[in-house]
Design a protein around this motif. Structure first.
Motif, mmCIF file in Angstrom:
data_model
loop_
_atom_site.group_PDB
_atom_site.id
_atom_site.type_symbol
_atom_site.label_atom_id
_atom_site.label_comp_id
_atom_site.label_asym_id
_atom_site.label_seq_id
_atom_site.Cartn_x
_atom_site.Cartn_y
_atom_site.Cartn_z
ATOM 1 N N LEU A 99 -1.942 -10.626 4.918
ATOM 2 C CA LEU A 99 -0.903 -10.204 5.865
ATOM 3 C C LEU A 99 -1.404 -9.071 6.744
ATOM 4 C CD1 LEU A 99 2.223 -10.108 3.516
ATOM 5 C CD2 LEU A 99 1.393 -12.011 4.904
ATOM 6 N N ASP A 100 -0.872 -9.001 7.962
ATOM 7 C CA ASP A 100 -1.184 -7.849 8.784
ATOM 8 C C ASP A 100 -0.396 -6.648 8.278
ATOM 9 O OD1 ASP A 100 1.380 -7.464 10.343
ATOM 10 O OD2 ASP A 100 0.937 -9.545 10.868
ATOM 11 N N ASN A 101 -0.685 -5.500 8.822
ATOM 12 C CA ASN A 101 -0.179 -4.241 8.277
ATOM 13 C C ASN A 101 1.335 -4.125 8.304
ATOM 14 O OD1 ASN A 101 -0.763 -1.592 7.156
ATOM 15 N ND2 ASN A 101 -0.079 -0.765 9.118
ATOM 16 N N ASN A 102 1.976 -4.809 9.240
ATOM 17 C CA ASN A 102 3.423 -4.673 9.395
ATOM 18 C C ASN A 102 4.211 -5.803 8.737
ATOM 19 O OD1 ASN A 102 3.371 -2.275 10.928
ATOM 20 N ND2 ASN A 102 2.813 -3.440 12.761
ATOM 21 N N SER A 103 3.545 -6.644 7.964
ATOM 22 C CA SER A 103 4.231 -7.806 7.407
ATOM 23 C C SER A 103 4.804 -7.577 6.020
ATOM 24 C CB SER A 103 3.284 -9.017 7.379
ATOM 25 O OG SER A 103 3.036 -9.464 8.691
ATOM 26 N N PHE A 104 4.627 -6.394 5.468
ATOM 27 C CA PHE A 104 5.343 -6.070 4.234
ATOM 28 C C PHE A 104 5.527 -4.560 4.153
ATOM 29 C CE2 PHE A 104 1.198 -5.039 2.527
ATOM 30 C CZ PHE A 104 1.444 -4.127 1.504
ATOM 31 N N THR A 105 6.609 -4.150 3.517
ATOM 32 C CA THR A 105 6.846 -2.738 3.245
ATOM 33 C C THR A 105 7.068 -2.582 1.753
ATOM 34 O OG1 THR A 105 9.182 -3.066 3.789
ATOM 35 C CG2 THR A 105 7.785 -2.109 5.486
ATOM 36 N N CYS A 106 6.830 -1.377 1.258
ATOM 37 C CA CYS A 106 6.977 -1.137 -0.179
ATOM 38 C C CYS A 106 7.550 0.254 -0.407
ATOM 39 C CB CYS A 106 5.635 -1.293 -0.898
ATOM 40 S SG CYS A 106 4.311 -0.252 -0.246
ATOM 41 N N ARG A 107 8.137 0.419 -1.578
ATOM 42 C CA ARG A 107 8.678 1.711 -1.988
ATOM 43 C C ARG A 107 8.330 1.914 -3.448
ATOM 44 N NH1 ARG A 107 14.704 1.750 -1.385
ATOM 45 N NH2 ARG A 107 14.272 2.230 0.792
ATOM 46 N N PHE A 108 7.887 3.113 -3.797
ATOM 47 C CA PHE A 108 7.535 3.435 -5.180
ATOM 48 C C PHE A 108 8.518 4.469 -5.708
ATOM 49 C CE2 PHE A 108 3.596 2.408 -2.903
ATOM 50 C CZ PHE A 108 3.174 1.307 -3.634
ATOM 51 N N ASP A 109 9.046 4.195 -6.886
ATOM 52 C CA ASP A 109 10.031 5.081 -7.514
ATOM 53 C C ASP A 109 9.490 5.487 -8.877
ATOM 54 O OD1 ASP A 109 12.143 6.386 -8.634
ATOM 55 O OD2 ASP A 109 13.617 4.818 -8.264
ATOM 56 N N ASN A 110 9.197 6.769 -9.036
ATOM 57 C CA ASN A 110 8.598 7.244 -10.281
ATOM 58 C C ASN A 110 9.542 8.158 -11.051
ATOM 59 O OD1 ASN A 110 6.559 7.333 -12.155
ATOM 60 N ND2 ASN A 110 5.436 8.984 -11.155
ATOM 61 N N ASN A 133 11.578 8.724 -14.043
ATOM 62 C CA ASN A 133 11.690 8.271 -15.435
ATOM 63 C C ASN A 133 10.810 7.050 -15.702
ATOM 64 O OD1 ASN A 133 13.620 10.288 -15.985
ATOM 65 N ND2 ASN A 133 15.252 8.963 -15.185
ATOM 66 N N ILE A 134 11.019 5.962 -14.980
ATOM 67 C CA ILE A 134 10.187 4.778 -15.133
ATOM 68 C C ILE A 134 9.631 4.408 -13.767
ATOM 69 C CG2 ILE A 134 11.287 3.832 -17.191
ATOM 70 C CD1 ILE A 134 12.994 2.112 -15.423
ATOM 71 N N PHE A 135 8.460 3.781 -13.776
ATOM 72 C CA PHE A 135 7.789 3.484 -12.518
ATOM 73 C C PHE A 135 8.260 2.124 -11.998
ATOM 74 C CE2 PHE A 135 4.264 2.117 -9.791
ATOM 75 C CZ PHE A 135 4.155 3.244 -8.985
ATOM 76 N N LYS A 136 8.757 2.116 -10.737
ATOM 77 C CA LYS A 136 9.231 0.881 -10.122
ATOM 78 C C LYS A 136 8.561 0.691 -8.769
ATOM 79 C CE LYS A 136 13.781 0.370 -12.256
ATOM 80 N NZ LYS A 136 15.216 0.104 -12.006
ATOM 81 N N VAL A 137 8.358 -0.578 -8.433
ATOM 82 C CA VAL A 137 7.786 -0.952 -7.145
ATOM 83 C C VAL A 137 8.740 -1.933 -6.474
ATOM 84 C CG1 VAL A 137 5.827 -1.985 -5.941
ATOM 85 C CG2 VAL A 137 5.449 -0.683 -8.056
ATOM 86 N N TYR A 138 9.124 -1.631 -5.224
ATOM 87 C CA TYR A 138 9.986 -2.514 -4.458
ATOM 88 C C TYR A 138 9.211 -3.045 -3.260
ATOM 89 C CZ TYR A 138 13.564 0.002 -7.117
ATOM 90 O OH TYR A 138 14.311 0.566 -8.113
#
Length: 611
Positions: free
Chosen positions: A551-562, A564-569
């Motif tokens: 994918l090109d740079n703008n074709s996905f976004t992500c969020r990291f939540d650390n 208590n527990i580590f989550k990736v969206y």
């Protein structure tokens, strides 16, 4: 040939149809069918755009076709399903371009949004603003030009100094909703919004003194012009709860200066005095002070009730409460100490071994009791009865705890969401149940450790679009199991994994997912695999997954939540070439029936804002 029947329909009629649809639905159903419809879409000026829970390709499609001056209603969402959407949208457009915007809804908006809220004043036509903040937002205030303002917090919060009112006149404000309002804000609301007719607020009290200030907030002032009030009251868990009791007298004193009320909803979530259940006293107050009242809903959580159901309900069996022109039926749940009006506050979720309301615990006539069963949309199977009293005809979510299902009790063909909460169910059994009995099911959740016993012949479940597996990390033999053979069309995935490596594998295997939520089970890593986990970043995801690498740079976004527990969206699109192909062929892939069904359902579309 049925696609082209619209060629003979005048543009004005098609635009009238579009008035009932979001732009997402218009483009999905009508774009690229033929040149005539493309031109009709292009000439449509009143665009209602809803980006909540939208796929990334469709998001790009709408943005590529969007003309800001044509948009009159806009919904943006930075929820976990679409992380970074607002930033992505405003990298393409500035809010000032939407000079005809009347309604704006912002969901899960971050607290670093000073520029956005500062620029909203520049949109002269804006009169409706609805916001669901992710956290406390210090830039959030009511603008004088608004006629409707809504703030919905996802979680209960208490802000002693939280201010929405700038202490300026709000001459146009008629509808106000504040979930997590403070008692002292009410004085400013009533003072600076003289045209307010509808108020929906939730208040948390921490002391008896706060309650006294609340009930006298409008004493000595002119009667309020409110016609619609919804009031929810709770008591903070941090206070001395035995000394903070909500009584009928408190509510009557607060309502005393609201003689114009036509619809009233009262909710006391905890620590309600026993005198809230005195129906004869409520009757006297309404007859004397609220003579225009036509609708009265209430739900009271009572403390220290020493009367049985019949004694509590006897005051609600008078002609006043059972008036055939506007009957206010009441029910009492002794186990939960809840007194509430039905059907408005009737249970929507129930465990099968229970009953929605016991026959002797409501003033609702027995011939109407089936109505209470028809309001159940979520049913948990925990046991089986030989002879069910009623059938549940409107269940949309089914939760399985036991191993048996009484098929005479529920129409499985209507179920849309299945939650499996018992390891007694093997995957083989679940797949067969869905395949042969649940044609409308699209949401599947495994809330238990999975038994991956499966027959040799795999039955694909292409109908499943949302898949949740919070116990995936605890299930055995999951590495060698090819989940994609069964769930090949999953678009939204929420799953717990044992490692970053497992996360990367699943991103590649579920190649149709647009939204993904991964919880990395660090304790499981240390106990079972003893692996050293790399630091998760956007760059790591790109390097270690085939799909994201392409994918090109703008074709996905992500969020990291650390926390208590580590989550990736993740919110994932396609590469440029695939995206163009997908968008150009979307309408041709839609069946004629899909389009017709969309038109037939448009008149029941209640999502659009009434402007």
């Amino acid at each position: 040939m049925r696609w082209f029947m619209f060629d003979i329909v005048p543009v004005e009629i098609i635009h009238s149809i579009f008035d009932y649809l979001w732009m997402n639905e218009i483009l999905n159903s009508f774009l690229n069918i033929n040149d005539y419809l493309d031109n009709v879409i292009l000439s449509y000026n009143d665009s209602f755009i809803n980006f909540n829970l939208i796929s990334r390709p469709l998001f790009y499609l709408i943005c590529s076709r969007l003309r800001p001056h044509q948009v009159i209603s806009l919904i943006l969402s930075d929820s976990d399903d679409t992380p970074g959407q607002c930033q992505l949208f405003f990298s393409r457009f500035s809010i000032e371009q939407f000079n005809h915007l009347r309604a704006l809804t912002l969901i899960d908006i971050a607290d670093d949004s000073e520029l956005l809220f500062g620029d909203l004043d520049k949109i002269e036509s804006l009169n409706f603003l609805e916001i669901t903040p992710k956290h406390y937002n210090r830039y959030l205030n009511i603008m004088p030009k608004l006629t409707r303002f809504v703030v919905n917090y996802q979680y209960v919060v208490y802000f002693e100094s939280y201010i929405y009112i700038n202490r300026i006149q709000l001459p146009h404000l008629r509808h106000l909703t504040l979930k997590c309002c403070s008692y002292f804000q009410l004085k400013d609301i009533f003072r600076y919004a003289p045209m307010l007719v509808s108020l929906n607020i939730s208040i948390i009290f921490e002391s008896r003194e706060q309650i006294e200030i609340f009930v006298t907030v409008n004493h000595g002032k002119s009667p309020l012009t409110l016609t619609n009030l919804s009031l929810s009251i709770d008591v903070s868990s941090d206070c001395d709860r035995p000394s903070v009791i909500i009584s009928r007298n408190h509510l009557e004193r607060f309502l005393f200066h609201m003689p114009s009320l036509r619809q009233l909803e009262l909710i006391v979530n905890s620590d309600g005095n026993n005198n809230l259940s005195y129906g004869d006293r409520w009757e006297m107050f309404i007859v004397e002070r609220l003579t225009l009242l036509r609708t009265f809903y209430f739900k009271f959580k009572l403390e220290n009730v020493y009367r049985n159901s019949q004694t509590v309900l006897c005051h609600f069996r008078t002609p006043f409460w059972l008036d055939e022109h506007r009957p206010w039926f009441v029910a009492y749940d002794l186990r939960r100490s809840l007194l509430f009006t039905v059907p408005h506050f009737a249970h929507r979720s129930i465990v099968y071994s229970e009953m929605p309301v016991l026959p002797h615990s409501t003033t609702l006539p027995i011939e109407q009791h089936a109505l209470l069963y028809n309001m159940i949309t979520e049913l948990t199977f925990d046991s089986i009865k030989d002879e069910p009293d009623y059938c549940y005809t409107e269940v949309e979510k089914l939760v399985l705890i036991g191993l048996e299902i009484n098929r005479a009790l529920i129409d499985l063909s209507r179920v849309q969401y299945l939650s499996v909460n018992s390891s007694s169910w093997s995957l083989d059994m679940i797949v067969k149940l869905i395949r042969y009995s649940m044609p409308c099911l699209h949401h599947l959740s495994f809330n238990c450790r999975l038994s991956l016993k499966y027959s040799n012949s795999i039955i694909p479940l292409e109908q499943i679009r949302i898949l949740q597996m919070p116990f995936f990390a605890y299930s055995t033999n999951n590495e060698n199991f090819d989940w994609i053979q069964i769930f090949s069309r999953v678009e939204r995935l929420s799953i717990t994994v044992n490692s970053c490596h497992e996360l990367a594998i699943l991103i590649d295997r579920f190649n149709n997912i647009s939204y993904a939520s991964f919880t990395i089970n660090n304790s499981c890593i240390n106990v079972r695999r003893n692996l050293w986990e790399p630091r998760m970043t956007r760059e790591w995801l790109v390097r270690n997954t085939r799909r994201l690498t392409t994918l090109d740079n703008n074709s996905f976004t992500c969020r990291f939540d650390n926390n208590n527990i580590f989550k990736v969206y993740l919110w994932i699109g396609e590469d440029c070439k695939q995206q163009i192909t997908l968008l150009n062929t979307r309408a041709r892939e839609n069946s004629t029936n899909d389009m017709i069904n969309g038109i037939q359902g448009m008149f029941s579309n209640n999502l659009r804002t009434n402007l």
